[in-house]
Design a protein around this motif. Structure first.
Motif, PDB file in Angstrom:
ATOM      1  N   PHE A 131       0.815  -1.208   0.000  1.00 57.84           N
ATOM      2  CA  PHE A 131       0.000   0.000   0.000  1.00 57.84           C
ATOM      3  C   PHE A 131       0.855   1.268   0.000  1.00 57.84           C
ATOM      4  O   PHE A 131       0.331   2.373  -0.032  1.00 57.84           O
ATOM      5  N   TRP A 132       2.183   1.104   0.035  1.00 60.58           N
ATOM      6  CA  TRP A 132       3.070   2.256   0.150  1.00 60.58           C
ATOM      7  C   TRP A 132       2.860   3.280  -0.965  1.00 60.58           C
ATOM      8  O   TRP A 132       2.739   4.483  -0.675  1.00 60.58           O
ATOM      9  N   PRO A 133       2.788   2.904  -2.247  1.00 62.33           N
ATOM     10  CA  PRO A 133       2.564   3.929  -3.271  1.00 62.33           C
ATOM     11  C   PRO A 133       1.252   4.688  -3.075  1.00 62.33           C
ATOM     12  O   PRO A 133       1.167   5.885  -3.404  1.00 62.33           O
ATOM     13  N   LEU A 134       0.242   4.029  -2.537  1.00 58.20           N
ATOM     14  CA  LEU A 134      -1.033   4.692  -2.282  1.00 58.20           C
ATOM     15  C   LEU A 134      -0.895   5.723  -1.167  1.00 58.20           C
ATOM     16  O   LEU A 134      -1.500   6.795  -1.212  1.00 58.20           O
ATOM     17  N   VAL A 135      -0.092   5.406  -0.147  1.00 60.35           N
ATOM     18  CA  VAL A 135       0.132   6.349   0.947  1.00 60.35           C
ATOM     19  C   VAL A 135       0.897   7.572   0.450  1.00 60.35           C
ATOM     20  O   VAL A 135       0.585   8.704   0.826  1.00 60.35           O
TER      21      VAL A 135
ATOM     22  N   VAL B   9       7.534   9.615   8.187  1.00 57.78           N
ATOM     23  CA  VAL B   9       8.707   8.746   8.269  1.00 57.78           C
ATOM     24  C   VAL B   9       8.251   7.349   7.882  1.00 57.78           C
ATOM     25  O   VAL B   9       7.262   6.842   8.416  1.00 57.78           O
ATOM     26  N   ALA B  10       8.967   6.712   6.975  1.00 57.92           N
ATOM     27  CA  ALA B  10       8.568   5.386   6.503  1.00 57.92           C
ATOM     28  C   ALA B  10       9.738   4.422   6.548  1.00 57.92           C
ATOM     29  O   ALA B  10      10.862   4.775   6.182  1.00 57.92           O
ATOM     30  N   ALA B  11       9.447   3.209   7.013  1.00 61.10           N
ATOM     31  CA  ALA B  11      10.416   2.111   6.971  1.00 61.10           C
ATOM     32  C   ALA B  11       9.957   1.146   5.895  1.00 61.10           C
ATOM     33  O   ALA B  11       8.965   0.432   6.065  1.00 61.10           O
ATOM     34  N   ILE B  12      10.660   1.138   4.768  1.00 58.31           N
ATOM     35  CA  ILE B  12      10.272   0.336   3.605  1.00 58.31           C
ATOM     36  C   ILE B  12      11.389  -0.644   3.297  1.00 58.31           C
ATOM     37  O   ILE B  12      12.474  -0.252   2.843  1.00 58.31           O
ATOM     38  N   ARG B  13      11.153  -1.917   3.568  1.00 56.75           N
ATOM     39  CA  ARG B  13      12.193  -2.929   3.360  1.00 56.75           C
ATOM     40  C   ARG B  13      12.236  -3.341   1.895  1.00 56.75           C
ATOM     41  O   ARG B  13      11.803  -4.425   1.509  1.00 56.75           O
ATOM     42  N   LYS B  14      12.752  -2.449   1.099  1.00 62.19           N
ATOM     43  CA  LYS B  14      12.816  -2.674  -0.343  1.00 62.19           C
ATOM     44  C   LYS B  14      14.169  -2.175  -0.833  1.00 62.19           C
ATOM     45  O   LYS B  14      14.529  -1.017  -0.598  1.00 62.19           O
ATOM     46  N   PRO B  15      14.946  -3.028  -1.481  1.00 61.83           N
ATOM     47  CA  PRO B  15      16.268  -2.592  -1.948  1.00 61.83           C
ATOM     48  C   PRO B  15      16.172  -1.338  -2.815  1.00 61.83           C
ATOM     49  O   PRO B  15      15.311  -1.225  -3.694  1.00 61.83           O
ATOM     50  N   GLY B  16      17.048  -0.386  -2.535  1.00 60.04           N
ATOM     51  CA  GLY B  16      17.119   0.818  -3.340  1.00 60.04           C
ATOM     52  C   GLY B  16      16.091   1.881  -3.021  1.00 60.04           C
ATOM     53  O   GLY B  16      16.074   2.933  -3.663  1.00 60.04           O
ATOM     54  N   VAL B  17      15.242   1.666  -2.012  1.00 56.77           N
ATOM     55  CA  VAL B  17      14.167   2.623  -1.749  1.00 56.77           C
ATOM     56  C   VAL B  17      14.721   3.980  -1.324  1.00 56.77           C
ATOM     57  O   VAL B  17      14.134   5.024  -1.620  1.00 56.77           O
ATOM     58  N   GLU B  18      15.876   3.990  -0.663  1.00 55.54           N
ATOM     59  CA  GLU B  18      16.425   5.251  -0.185  1.00 55.54           C
ATOM     60  C   GLU B  18      16.939   6.132  -1.316  1.00 55.54           C
ATOM     61  O   GLU B  18      17.162   7.327  -1.121  1.00 55.54           O
TER      62      GLU B  18
ATOM     63  N   GLU C 252      15.206   6.444  -4.148  1.00 57.47           N
ATOM     64  CA  GLU C 252      14.039   6.941  -4.880  1.00 57.47           C
ATOM     65  C   GLU C 252      13.702   8.364  -4.440  1.00 57.47           C
ATOM     66  O   GLU C 252      14.134   8.839  -3.383  1.00 57.47           O
ATOM     67  N   THR C 253      12.916   9.060  -5.254  1.00 59.38           N
ATOM     68  CA  THR C 253      12.527  10.441  -4.964  1.00 59.38           C
ATOM     69  C   THR C 253      11.121  10.472  -4.372  1.00 59.38           C
ATOM     70  O   THR C 253      10.185   9.887  -4.937  1.00 59.38           O
ATOM     71  N   PHE C 254      10.994  11.169  -3.232  1.00 61.24           N
ATOM     72  CA  PHE C 254       9.708  11.295  -2.565  1.00 61.24           C
ATOM     73  C   PHE C 254       9.448  12.765  -2.248  1.00 61.24           C
ATOM     74  O   PHE C 254      10.356  13.603  -2.337  1.00 61.24           O
ATOM     75  N   PRO C 255       8.211  13.111  -1.877  1.00 61.17           N
ATOM     76  CA  PRO C 255       7.931  14.501  -1.494  1.00 61.17           C
ATOM     77  C   PRO C 255       8.879  14.968  -0.398  1.00 61.17           C
ATOM     78  O   PRO C 255       9.362  14.173   0.417  1.00 61.17           O
ATOM     79  N   PRO C 256       9.171  16.254  -0.346  1.00 62.96           N
ATOM     80  CA  PRO C 256      10.196  16.764   0.574  1.00 62.96           C
ATOM     81  C   PRO C 256       9.860  16.558   2.059  1.00 62.96           C
ATOM     82  O   PRO C 256      10.778  16.569   2.887  1.00 62.96           O
TER      83      PRO C 256
ATOM     84  N   VAL D 210      12.380   8.489   4.060  1.00 59.26           N
ATOM     85  CA  VAL D 210      12.173   7.077   3.742  1.00 59.26           C
ATOM     86  C   VAL D 210      13.499   6.335   3.872  1.00 59.26           C
ATOM     87  O   VAL D 210      14.501   6.714   3.259  1.00 59.26           O
ATOM     88  N   ARG D 211      13.467   5.269   4.676  1.00 58.24           N
ATOM     89  CA  ARG D 211      14.645   4.434   4.852  1.00 58.24           C
ATOM     90  C   ARG D 211      14.214   2.974   4.903  1.00 58.24           C
ATOM     91  O   ARG D 211      13.043   2.670   5.144  1.00 58.24           O
ATOM     92  N   ARG D 212      15.182   2.078   4.718  1.00 56.99           N
ATOM     93  CA  ARG D 212      14.877   0.648   4.849  1.00 56.99           C
ATOM     94  C   ARG D 212      14.626   0.288   6.308  1.00 56.99           C
ATOM     95  O   ARG D 212      13.875  -0.636   6.603  1.00 56.99           O
ATOM     96  N   HIS D 213      15.254   1.000   7.217  1.00 57.94           N
ATOM     97  CA  HIS D 213      15.046   0.751   8.651  1.00 57.94           C
ATOM     98  C   HIS D 213      15.176   2.050   9.410  1.00 57.94           C
ATOM     99  O   HIS D 213      16.049   2.871   9.122  1.00 57.94           O
ATOM    100  N   VAL D 214      14.284   2.246  10.360  1.00 55.13           N
ATOM    101  CA  VAL D 214      14.412   3.341  11.313  1.00 55.13           C
ATOM    102  C   VAL D 214      14.127   2.766  12.700  1.00 55.13           C
ATOM    103  O   VAL D 214      13.323   1.836  12.837  1.00 55.13           O
ATOM    104  N   PRO D 215      14.775   3.273  13.745  1.00 51.98           N
ATOM    105  CA  PRO D 215      14.474   2.808  15.106  1.00 51.98           C
ATOM    106  C   PRO D 215      13.057   3.222  15.488  1.00 51.98           C
ATOM    107  O   PRO D 215      12.768   4.395  15.673  1.00 51.98           O
ATOM    108  N   GLN D 216      12.187   2.246  15.611  1.00 52.69           N
ATOM    109  CA  GLN D 216      10.757   2.509  15.755  1.00 52.69           C
ATOM    110  C   GLN D 216      10.438   3.400  16.944  1.00 52.69           C
ATOM    111  O   GLN D 216       9.676   4.365  16.830  1.00 52.69           O
ATOM    112  N   SER D 217      11.021   3.097  18.086  1.00 52.60           N
ATOM    113  CA  SER D 217      10.656   3.840  19.293  1.00 52.60           C
ATOM    114  C   SER D 217      11.025   5.314  19.198  1.00 52.60           C
ATOM    115  O   SER D 217      10.317   6.175  19.731  1.00 52.60           O
ATOM    116  N   SER D 218      12.113   5.630  18.503  1.00 54.38           N
ATOM    117  CA  SER D 218      12.519   7.031  18.397  1.00 54.38           C
ATOM    118  C   SER D 218      11.504   7.843  17.602  1.00 54.38           C
ATOM    119  O   SER D 218      11.328   9.044  17.856  1.00 54.38           O
TER     120      SER D 218
END
Length: 401
Positions: free
Chosen positions: A240-244, A256-265, A267-271, A275-283
């Motif tokens: 559902f990520w492209p829809l979001v 902030v998005a954690a997307i486990r997809k190679p090369g996602v970082e 890609e170009t997204f709104p400013p 977007v990262r493959r991993h972010v520390p959730q609690s922070s």
């Protein structure tokens, strides 16, 4: 007493197992692990031995193929190899890791399973009735049992066809990571089921991430709502990520998005997106106004323990039962994905706006946070595992601590 933990090769499953294992070690029990090699360093960093799959190590306990009979057999073989090196008194598996159940039966050992944020199987025998959740629970159970029986036959065990309340898929003890305020009618659960709180654990924080900290500081200063987005691990199952992105690209917010997809970082997204493959959730959750996720256990419990309401975009598996528990508790909105027409940027944007306009969602999430905080999950789980080890059989709920 000696406990062999059998964990799927994924942080979301491994970390709560480590939380309980650390409590057992504090009580002077011996603990070892079997899991795949990908995240074995977390086991070793916590001071436990990870026993390999055999003389020639390899992949094992893979979450992506947990329901395949061959993977169940591979897990059972891994456990039996480990038992030759570590003579355990109790096996501690996980609800989606069915191989340890096979090994426990073959070796005559008691076995506990660490569950998810809700009980995902039917609670009554007979036809599931008209309620959609009950039908989905029956379908999930029956499909897993059919594959489990294939694995049983492959290693010389007879197939099992029990009533739902006697299902072999939960072992001698199933520890569901919830509280009565979230699960609901606890009295209707099979007697082998206990609630043990969230059991969340994260390893010691990594070195500071200046770029992330600066981005979060700017997000706080903006005064705009911050959303944490985490799709299911299997992007093909619920992408559902492209829809979001489309839904929130023009919305005054921070994402902030954690997307486990190679090369996602790259890609170009709104400013206003990070977007990262991993972010520390609690922070992120410490300052988030809401999460947008698929309803899997770790992100849902993480949100609730931070009083953060959720928009859950549900496609399958545990997501149905967990999202329904959160919805009934008034801490989440949910959208079901039954076809491509069910989820659209417009429907997601409307749901996000409803989440922000409904303060009771955050209030109810806070009430669940308080309920979860009253339970020391690892301690409660350790109590139950000690009791299972001493009794070496199922313990009636009336005797449970």
């Amino acid at each position: 007493m000696r406990y062999l933990f059998c964990s799927l090769d994924s942080p979301g499953f491994l970390f709560p197992a480590l939380a309980i294992a650390r409590e057992l070690r504090r009580r002077s029990h011996e603990v070892a692990f079997v899991t795949g090699p990908t995240f074995a360093h977390f086991v070793q960093d916590s001071g436990f031995e990870r026993i390999p799959r055999g003389e020639q190590d390899g992949k094992s306990f893979q979450i992506e193929i947990f329901a395949q009979p061959l993977e169940m057999v591979r897990q059972a073989r891994h456990v039996e190899y480990a038992l030759g090196r570590f003579h355990a008194d109790v096996l501690v598996g996980q609800q989606l890791a069915l191989g340890p159940l096979l090994a426990a039966e073959r070796q005559g050992l008691p076995v506990a399973s660490l569950g998810l944020a809700s009980y995902i199987f039917p609670v009554t025998d007979g036809p599931p009735g008209p309620e959609m959740l009950a039908r989905r629970a029956a379908s999930l159970h029956d499909g897993l049992l059919a594959r489990f029986n294939e694995a049983r036959e492959a290693i010389g065990l007879r197939p099992s066809s029990p009533r739902y309340r006697d299902t072999p898929l939960i072992g001698d003890l199933l520890m569901v990571r919830s509280v009565p305020e979230l699960e609901g009618d606890v009295a209707s659960l099979p007697e082998r089921v206990r609630l043990v709180g969230d059991c969340l654990w994260e390893p010691p924080e990594a070195p500071p991430d200046p770029a992330l900290e600066q981005w979060l500081e700017e997000a706080r200063a903006s005064g705009l709502p911050l959303f944490y987005v985490q799709p299911a691990r299997d992007l093909e199952f619920c992408d559902f990520w492209p829809l979001v992105v489309e839904a929130l690209k023009d919305m005054p917010s921070r994402v902030v998005a954690a997307i486990r997809k190679p090369g996602v970082e790259e890609e170009t997204f709104p400013p206003h997106f990070l977007v990262r493959r991993h972010v520390p959730q609690s922070s992120i959750l410490r300052q988030a106004h809401g999460i947008i996720a698929s309803g899997t256990t770790t992100v849902v419990l993480g949100a609730l323990t931070h009083s953060v309401p959720a928009l859950l975009l549900v496609a399958g598996g545990e997501q149905f039962s967990t999202s329904e528990r959160c919805r009934r508790a008034g801490a989440a909105l949910s959208l079901l994905r039954r076809s491509d027409d069910d989820l659209t940027p417009r429907s997601i944007r409307a749901a996000v706006e409803e989440l922000l306009a409904t303060p009771s969602l955050a209030q109810n999430a806070g009430r669940l946070r308080e309920a979860l905080a009253r339970v020391d999950g690892p301690a409660r789980a350790a109590d139950l595992l000690e009791e299972l080890g001493h009794q070496r059989q199922r313990v009636p709920r009336a005797n449970a601590s």
